[in-house]
Design an enzyme around this catalytic site. Structure first.
Site, short mmCIF file in Angstrom:
data_model
loop_
_atom_site.label_atom_id
_atom_site.label_comp_id
_atom_site.label_asym_id
_atom_site.label_seq_id
_atom_site.Cartn_x
_atom_site.Cartn_y
_atom_site.Cartn_z
N ASN A 2 -3.11 12.35 -6.50
CA ASN A 2 -2.26 11.92 -8.06
C ASN A 2 -2.60 12.29 -9.55
O ASN A 2 -1.90 13.33 -9.40
CB ASN A 2 -1.19 10.67 -7.60
CG ASN A 2 -1.13 9.91 -6.54
OD1 ASN A 2 -0.74 10.57 -5.56
ND2 ASN A 2 -0.65 8.91 -6.53
N ALA A 12 2.92 6.35 -8.67
CA ALA A 12 2.24 7.39 -9.47
C ALA A 12 2.58 7.38 -10.80
O ALA A 12 2.07 8.69 -11.49
CB ALA A 12 2.32 8.14 -9.11
N ALA A 13 3.19 6.42 -11.13
CA ALA A 13 3.34 6.44 -12.94
C ALA A 13 2.12 5.88 -13.42
O ALA A 13 1.64 6.99 -14.92
CB ALA A 13 4.05 5.44 -13.31
N GLY A 14 1.33 5.34 -12.75
CA GLY A 14 -0.32 4.78 -13.62
C GLY A 14 -0.90 6.51 -13.44
O GLY A 14 -1.93 6.48 -14.23
N ASP A 15 -0.50 7.11 -12.67
CA ASP A 15 -2.03 8.28 -12.17
C ASP A 15 -1.36 8.86 -12.80
O ASP A 15 -2.49 9.60 -13.25
CB ASP A 15 -1.74 8.52 -10.57
CG ASP A 15 -1.70 7.44 -9.70
OD1 ASP A 15 -2.72 6.43 -10.29
OD2 ASP A 15 -1.54 7.50 -8.65
O1 RIB Z 1 -0.85 4.50 -7.33
C1 RIB Z 1 -0.22 5.33 -6.15
C2 RIB Z 1 -0.96 5.39 -5.16
O2 RIB Z 1 -1.46 4.33 -4.66
C3 RIB Z 1 0.35 6.21 -3.35
O3 RIB Z 1 0.20 7.82 -3.86
C4 RIB Z 1 -0.54 5.39 -2.77
O4 RIB Z 1 -1.51 6.65 -1.53
C5 RIB Z 1 -2.07 4.59 -2.98
O5 RIB Z 1 -3.14 5.07 -3.18
#
Ligand code: RIB
Length: 289
Positions: A42, A240-243
């Site tokens: 991500n 995935a907000a943090g990513d």
């Molecule tokens: O941060 C979200 C992610 O955490 C997800 O996509 C999942 O695969 C885990 O790794």
């Protein structure tokens, strides 16, 4: 200057539920979808969509070859993303009616890296390059040690947080990006100010970016403290907000933006991400910010 993201690649199996399942309970899901994900994956997608030159080092099994193709199609370098025998990493994700999630990880290919693998990959990078790390792959202590020895600037997102992280060689980390739970694990403090003070004591030379969800984010590099609010949006799925925040923040900072504008763009990107379902597919493109 290259950004090497050495991190996980997962297949996410996402179930919509009314509430997160409780111990001993069996519940039905109202929807099921499969997405590309993994914190590493991500963050590479977010970096690429933000316009950064990113190379992703990782591993998948045969059933994860499509993830490699997806990353390549986004413009990320996949030279160090290997397809190996054995299962890919995956995540079982519940998303409740408020968009909050609960995640079970299976490491699979993500956890097959040895210290020798780390040496081989990092030998291609040196001073001037950035290394972005999360905590979903094996050989983390060796990767951190080698990165320091090779003069890379390390950005570490200690997620998912585990007790092992406290023993990692973290003195060479340039930037920590963490949330309050991860901050509490490092410092024992739960209030943002106390977390930042504890991180400064423990890692005097590092920059700390503390993400606070709906309350925004705080940047502290020892000289300046910057606080940015979050955008107000309808939350569908926080996955995935943090990513997204990390990818956009690093893309902008490494491109020379000042920290405040990098933070503002990252918070906007994360806000868009939570209005959509799924992990990687919910990460916005630059023209949407
Ligand atoms: O941060 C979200 C992610 O955490 C997800 O996509 C999942 O695969 C885990 O790794």
């Amino acid at each position: 200057m290259t950004i090497l993201n050495f991190g996980s690649v997962n297949i996410d199996y996402v179930y919509r539920v009314d509430h997160l399942v409780r111990p001993g309970e069996t519940i039905a899901s109202s929807d099921y979808q499969q997405f590309s994900g993994g914190k590493g994956f991500n963050q590479s997608i977010a970096l690429a969509r933000a316009g950064a030159a990113v190379s992703h080092a990782g591993r998948v099994g045969e059933e994860g070859v499509w993830l490699r193709a997806q990353l390549a199609a986004e413009g990320a370098g996949v030279e160090y993303l290997e397809v190996i025998d054995g299962p890919s990493g995956h995540a079982l994700i519940q998303v409740d009616a408020r968009g909050e999630n609960a995640i079970i990880l299976f490491g699979g290919a993500n956890r097959t890296f040895t210290p020798d693998d780390a040496t081989a990959i990092l030998s291609h990078f040196g001073p001037g390059d950035w290394l972005l790390l999360q905590n979903e792959i094996s050989a983390m202590p060796e990767i951190l040690r080698l990165a320091g020895a090779r003069g890379l600037r390390v950005v570490f997102n200690p997620a998912p947080m585990g007790v092992e992280v406290l023993d990692y060689p973290l003195d060479g980390v340039s930037i920590f990006v963490l949330n309050e739970v991860e901050g509490e694990a490092f410092t024992g403090a739960s209030e943002p100010e106390a977390i930042l003070a504890g991180m400064r004591r423990r890692f005097p030379a590092a920059t700390v970016v503390l993400t606070l969800g709906a309350a925004g984010a705080i940047y502290d590099d020892g000289n300046q403290r910057i606080r940015v609010p979050a955008q107000k949006v309808e939350v569908v799925d926080t996955t995935a907000a943090g990513d997204t925040f990390i990818g956009y923040f690093l893309a902008r900072l490494s491109a020379g933006d000042d920290p405040r504008s990098a933070l503002e763009i990252a918070t906007r990107a994360a806000a868009i991400c939570v209005t959509r379902p799924g992990a990687a597919p919910s990460i916005p493109h630059r023209n949407e910010i």
